[in-house]
Design a protein around this motif. Structure first.
Motif, PDB file in Angstrom:
ATOM      1  N   ASN A   1      -4.901   6.447  13.846  1.00  0.00           N
ATOM      2  CA  ASN A   1      -5.402   5.310  13.110  1.00  0.00           C
ATOM      3  C   ASN A   1      -4.251   4.454  12.604  1.00  0.00           C
ATOM      4  O   ASN A   1      -3.154   4.948  12.368  1.00  0.00           O
ATOM      5  CB  ASN A   1      -6.257   5.766  11.921  1.00  0.00           C
ATOM      6  CG  ASN A   1      -7.478   6.531  12.379  1.00  0.00           C
ATOM      7  OD1 ASN A   1      -8.074   6.190  13.387  1.00  0.00           O
ATOM      8  ND2 ASN A   1      -7.831   7.578  11.645  1.00  0.00           N
ATOM      9  N   PRO A   2      -4.490   3.121  12.429  1.00  0.00           N
ATOM     10  CA  PRO A   2      -3.445   2.283  11.854  1.00  0.00           C
ATOM     11  C   PRO A   2      -3.004   2.807  10.494  1.00  0.00           C
ATOM     12  O   PRO A   2      -3.820   3.258   9.698  1.00  0.00           O
ATOM     13  CB  PRO A   2      -4.127   0.916  11.732  1.00  0.00           C
ATOM     14  CG  PRO A   2      -5.256   0.966  12.699  1.00  0.00           C
ATOM     15  CD  PRO A   2      -5.709   2.394  12.734  1.00  0.00           C
ATOM     16  N   ILE A   3      -1.718   2.714  10.232  1.00  0.00           N
ATOM     17  CA  ILE A   3      -1.189   3.146   8.945  1.00  0.00           C
ATOM     18  C   ILE A   3      -1.556   2.115   7.891  1.00  0.00           C
ATOM     19  O   ILE A   3      -1.533   0.916   8.136  1.00  0.00           O
ATOM     20  CB  ILE A   3       0.340   3.330   9.048  1.00  0.00           C
ATOM     21  CG1 ILE A   3       0.644   4.405  10.094  1.00  0.00           C
ATOM     22  CG2 ILE A   3       0.953   3.702   7.714  1.00  0.00           C
ATOM     23  CD1 ILE A   3       2.120   4.573  10.385  1.00  0.00           C
ATOM     24  N   GLU A   4      -1.912   2.558   6.726  1.00  0.00           N
ATOM     25  CA  GLU A   4      -2.335   1.659   5.662  1.00  0.00           C
ATOM     26  C   GLU A   4      -1.151   0.826   5.155  1.00  0.00           C
ATOM     27  O   GLU A   4       0.001   1.098   5.471  1.00  0.00           O
ATOM     28  CB  GLU A   4      -2.937   2.492   4.524  1.00  0.00           C
ATOM     29  CG  GLU A   4      -4.241   3.176   4.908  1.00  0.00           C
ATOM     30  CD  GLU A   4      -5.301   2.182   5.364  1.00  0.00           C
ATOM     31  OE1 GLU A   4      -5.454   1.145   4.711  1.00  0.00           O
ATOM     32  OE2 GLU A   4      -5.954   2.436   6.389  1.00  0.00           O
ATOM     33  N   PRO A   5      -1.425  -0.220   4.355  1.00  0.00           N
ATOM     34  CA  PRO A   5      -0.362  -1.134   3.942  1.00  0.00           C
ATOM     35  C   PRO A   5       0.817  -0.494   3.226  1.00  0.00           C
ATOM     36  O   PRO A   5       1.852  -1.119   3.099  1.00  0.00           O
ATOM     37  CB  PRO A   5      -1.100  -2.116   3.022  1.00  0.00           C
ATOM     38  CG  PRO A   5      -2.490  -2.126   3.537  1.00  0.00           C
ATOM     39  CD  PRO A   5      -2.745  -0.703   3.963  1.00  0.00           C
ATOM     40  N   ASN A   6       0.701   0.743   2.744  1.00  0.00           N
ATOM     41  CA  ASN A   6       1.844   1.335   2.049  1.00  0.00           C
ATOM     42  C   ASN A   6       2.924   1.822   3.019  1.00  0.00           C
ATOM     43  O   ASN A   6       3.863   2.478   2.610  1.00  0.00           O
ATOM     44  CB  ASN A   6       1.389   2.493   1.152  1.00  0.00           C
ATOM     45  CG  ASN A   6       0.758   3.636   1.940  1.00  0.00           C
ATOM     46  OD1 ASN A   6       0.716   3.590   3.158  1.00  0.00           O
ATOM     47  ND2 ASN A   6       0.258   4.639   1.229  1.00  0.00           N
ATOM     48  N   TYR A   7       2.796   1.466   4.311  1.00  0.00           N
ATOM     49  CA  TYR A   7       3.839   1.837   5.266  1.00  0.00           C
ATOM     50  C   TYR A   7       5.125   1.078   4.994  1.00  0.00           C
ATOM     51  O   TYR A   7       6.186   1.454   5.467  1.00  0.00           O
ATOM     52  CB  TYR A   7       3.382   1.526   6.696  1.00  0.00           C
ATOM     53  CG  TYR A   7       3.551   0.076   7.079  1.00  0.00           C
ATOM     54  CD1 TYR A   7       4.676  -0.371   7.763  1.00  0.00           C
ATOM     55  CD2 TYR A   7       2.600  -0.868   6.717  1.00  0.00           C
ATOM     56  CE1 TYR A   7       4.833  -1.694   8.095  1.00  0.00           C
ATOM     57  CE2 TYR A   7       2.755  -2.179   7.044  1.00  0.00           C
ATOM     58  CZ  TYR A   7       3.868  -2.597   7.743  1.00  0.00           C
ATOM     59  OH  TYR A   7       4.023  -3.920   8.049  1.00  0.00           O
ATOM     60  N   LYS A   8       5.069  -0.014   4.268  1.00  0.00           N
ATOM     61  CA  LYS A   8       6.211  -0.891   4.102  1.00  0.00           C
ATOM     62  C   LYS A   8       6.628  -0.958   2.636  1.00  0.00           C
ATOM     63  O   LYS A   8       5.832  -0.703   1.741  1.00  0.00           O
ATOM     64  CB  LYS A   8       5.880  -2.292   4.613  1.00  0.00           C
ATOM     65  CG  LYS A   8       4.695  -2.945   3.896  1.00  0.00           C
ATOM     66  CD  LYS A   8       4.294  -4.202   4.589  1.00  0.00           C
ATOM     67  CE  LYS A   8       3.142  -4.933   3.955  1.00  0.00           C
ATOM     68  NZ  LYS A   8       2.051  -4.199   3.404  1.00  0.00           N
ATOM     69  N   LYS A   9       7.854  -1.315   2.437  1.00  0.00           N
ATOM     70  CA  LYS A   9       8.384  -1.488   1.087  1.00  0.00           C
ATOM     71  C   LYS A   9       8.859  -2.921   0.936  1.00  0.00           C
ATOM     72  O   LYS A   9       9.741  -3.364   1.666  1.00  0.00           O
ATOM     73  CB  LYS A   9       9.543  -0.520   0.838  1.00  0.00           C
ATOM     74  CG  LYS A   9      10.189  -0.684  -0.532  1.00  0.00           C
ATOM     75  CD  LYS A   9      11.384   0.249  -0.678  1.00  0.00           C
ATOM     76  CE  LYS A   9      12.077   0.040  -2.018  1.00  0.00           C
ATOM     77  NZ  LYS A   9      13.269   0.909  -2.151  1.00  0.00           N
ATOM     78  N   ALA A  10       8.276  -3.653  -0.009  1.00  0.00           N
ATOM     79  CA  ALA A  10       8.686  -5.030  -0.231  1.00  0.00           C
ATOM     80  C   ALA A  10      10.046  -5.041  -0.915  1.00  0.00           C
ATOM     81  O   ALA A  10      10.223  -4.471  -1.993  1.00  0.00           O
ATOM     82  CB  ALA A  10       7.654  -5.761  -1.078  1.00  0.00           C
ATOM     83  N   VAL A  11      11.023  -5.661  -0.283  1.00  0.00           N
ATOM     84  CA  VAL A  11      12.347  -5.823  -0.880  1.00  0.00           C
ATOM     85  C   VAL A  11      12.288  -6.938  -1.919  1.00  0.00           C
ATOM     86  O   VAL A  11      12.844  -6.811  -3.000  1.00  0.00           O
ATOM     87  CB  VAL A  11      13.389  -6.137   0.203  1.00  0.00           C
ATOM     88  CG1 VAL A  11      14.771  -6.334  -0.414  1.00  0.00           C
ATOM     89  CG2 VAL A  11      13.427  -5.029   1.251  1.00  0.00           C
ATOM     90  N   TRP A  12      11.607  -8.023  -1.589  1.00  0.00           N
ATOM     91  CA  TRP A  12      11.370  -9.110  -2.526  1.00  0.00           C
ATOM     92  C   TRP A  12      10.202  -9.969  -2.044  1.00  0.00           C
ATOM     93  O   TRP A  12       9.846  -9.959  -0.854  1.00  0.00           O
ATOM     94  CB  TRP A  12      12.610  -9.977  -2.764  1.00  0.00           C
ATOM     95  CG  TRP A  12      13.407 -10.364  -1.543  1.00  0.00           C
ATOM     96  CD1 TRP A  12      14.607  -9.850  -1.151  1.00  0.00           C
ATOM     97  CD2 TRP A  12      13.074 -11.377  -0.571  1.00  0.00           C
ATOM     98  NE1 TRP A  12      15.037 -10.452   0.011  1.00  0.00           N
ATOM     99  CE2 TRP A  12      14.116 -11.397   0.378  1.00  0.00           C
ATOM    100  CE3 TRP A  12      12.010 -12.253  -0.406  1.00  0.00           C
ATOM    101  CZ2 TRP A  12      14.118 -12.262   1.480  1.00  0.00           C
ATOM    102  CZ3 TRP A  12      11.996 -13.112   0.685  1.00  0.00           C
ATOM    103  CH2 TRP A  12      13.048 -13.107   1.598  1.00  0.00           C
ATOM    104  N   ILE A  13       9.592 -10.694  -2.964  1.00  0.00           N
ATOM    105  CA  ILE A  13       8.529 -11.652  -2.676  1.00  0.00           C
ATOM    106  C   ILE A  13       8.854 -12.928  -3.435  1.00  0.00           C
ATOM    107  O   ILE A  13       9.002 -12.906  -4.653  1.00  0.00           O
ATOM    108  CB  ILE A  13       7.149 -11.119  -3.097  1.00  0.00           C
ATOM    109  CG1 ILE A  13       6.827  -9.810  -2.360  1.00  0.00           C
ATOM    110  CG2 ILE A  13       6.066 -12.160  -2.831  1.00  0.00           C
ATOM    111  CD1 ILE A  13       5.531  -9.164  -2.803  1.00  0.00           C
ATOM    112  N   ILE A  14       8.979 -14.045  -2.718  1.00  0.00           N
ATOM    113  CA  ILE A  14       9.381 -15.311  -3.322  1.00  0.00           C
ATOM    114  C   ILE A  14       8.277 -16.341  -3.070  1.00  0.00           C
ATOM    115  O   ILE A  14       7.845 -16.529  -1.926  1.00  0.00           O
ATOM    116  CB  ILE A  14      10.706 -15.814  -2.711  1.00  0.00           C
ATOM    117  CG1 ILE A  14      11.808 -14.762  -2.863  1.00  0.00           C
ATOM    118  CG2 ILE A  14      11.122 -17.135  -3.353  1.00  0.00           C
ATOM    119  CD1 ILE A  14      12.143 -14.410  -4.282  1.00  0.00           C
ATOM    120  N   PRO A  15       7.794 -17.017  -4.107  1.00  0.00           N
ATOM    121  CA  PRO A  15       6.750 -18.032  -3.897  1.00  0.00           C
ATOM    122  C   PRO A  15       7.271 -19.245  -3.138  1.00  0.00           C
ATOM    123  O   PRO A  15       8.445 -19.625  -3.252  1.00  0.00           O
ATOM    124  CB  PRO A  15       6.334 -18.404  -5.322  1.00  0.00           C
ATOM    125  CG  PRO A  15       7.515 -18.052  -6.171  1.00  0.00           C
ATOM    126  CD  PRO A  15       8.156 -16.865  -5.521  1.00  0.00           C
TER     127      PRO A  15
END
Length: 362
Positions: A19-33
């Motif tokens: 099954n597809p891995i849920e969204p916690n497969y990744k770690k956000a380094v940063w989010i910029i608007p």
């Protein structure tokens, strides 16, 4: 008893790996608007990524910190990517303007006006190559002055590919008309060959292509509006094979380990044998795939369709399907995948009207 429970949980986990891995497969380094949406392809150097917003701004984002800079280049370009060569950025606009930009300061070095339709660029040590409607030109990078100019038929919508002394690109975007695959001498503008990418009434409203070409070994690959994926001989323009897809394609073909990858407006990701045109695999997602080239990292290939679709390159097995539809906060518009596993994406919150650029670490 406990050993049986552990065994049972392990088996359930293993069975769930398909099954597809849920969204916690990744770690956000940063989010910029962002102040606007951003759908155009990106370019990058060692420290920064660069891309166009959808309306007014050209952006520069530091990879490590997400620190954002921008310059107004209204109206920005939704087709093709900026060109980055020898510490200078060249960026065309929908309004017929071409800018040379200093990437360190984002100051505009020079601007040239008067092009028809959308300005698309490519650059190398010899010149800056610019396509617009019915014309391609080579310009001096220092000031935008003309070296040569050649008449073409139609509109090119993605960065020409430079290969040795040749330029390759495709024209289209003309309603119920044929388009063309071009090869030019980059030093003189002479047309070496021109091959028709025909309009078929039963397959599309357009002939030609509104996307880029891919080059691998002695072949050039073209995804077209008439639903065919073409393979041409790089030197002669002779047709080697064609593959009929399920819909028009606006995804630049990209080749990895002998497989050419592209996508269609019918939401289908394709993997085709680059040597003989044989079908390898396909995967159908929920949104049209267009404009953004497939991205590679290790044994994975990524497509953008509003969702992040990541498959095993060779088998097509789905690894990740990430979007607001699958529980993520965002839908995604554009991506570039770095060699260190960092993925940089433009995104929009769904529901909501907030836009962002995001770095994820695999």
């Amino acid at each position: 008893m406990y050993s049986k429970l552990i065994f049972t949980y392990m088996m359930l986990w293993l069975l769930g790996c398909d099954n597809p891995i849920e969204p916690n497969y990744k770690k956000a380094v940063w989010i910029i608007p962002l102040e606007e949406s951003a759908h155009s392809p990106m370019v990058m150097d060692d420290r920064y990524i660069y891309f166009n917003g959808s309306f007014t701004n050209f952006y520069k984002i530091e990879k490590a910190s997400g620190n954002k800079s921008k310059v107004n280049v209204t109206p920005t370009n939704l087709f093709g990517s900026p060109s980055l060569f020898d510490s200078t950025i060249y960026n065309g606009t929908r309004g017929g303007a071409l800018h040379s930009i200093n990437p360190k300061t984002l100051s505009i070095i020079w601007t040239k006006y008067g092009f028809q339709w959308t300005v698309i660029t490519a650059a190398d040590e010899f010149a800056l190559y610019v396509t617009a409607e019915n014309r391609i030109s080579a310009l001096h990078k220092s000031d935008g002055s003309l070296i040569w100019s050649t008449e073409i038929i139609g509109k090119n919508s993605f960065n020409p590919e430079i290969n040795s002394e040749k330029l390759y690109f495709v024209t289209g975007a003309m309603h119920r008309q044929d388009g063309y695959f071009y090869c030019l001498n980059k030093y003189t503008g002479e047309v070496i060959f021109r091959k028709i990418i025909p309009y078929y009434e039963d397959k599309s409203q357009f002939g030609g292509s509104v996307t880029g070409v891919g080059i691998w070994n002695n072949n050039v690959y073209v995804s077209s509006d008439n639903r065919y994926l073409y393979c041409f001989n790089k030197e002669t323009g002779d047709s080697i094979w064609t593959y009929l897809m399920d819909a028009p394609s606006e995804t630049p073909p990209r080749i990895s380990e002998g497989i050419v990858y592209t996508g269609t407006l019918n939401r289908t990701c394709y993997a085709i044998n680059a040597s003989n045109g044989n079908f390898v695999w396909s995967y159908q997602t929920v949104g049209s795939i267009s404009r953004i080239p497939p991205q590679f990292y290790g044994d994975m290939v990524l497509f953008i369709s509003g969702a992040i679709i990541i498959c095993d390159k060779k088998t097509g097995k789905l690894i990740h399907d990430i979007s607001s539809r699958t529980g993520d906060k965002y839908d995604y518009s554009s991506v570039i995948w770095d060699g260190d596993g960092k993925m940089y994406l433009t995104a929009f919150e769904n529901p909501g009207d907030n836009f962002a650029v995001i770095a994820y670490q695999f």
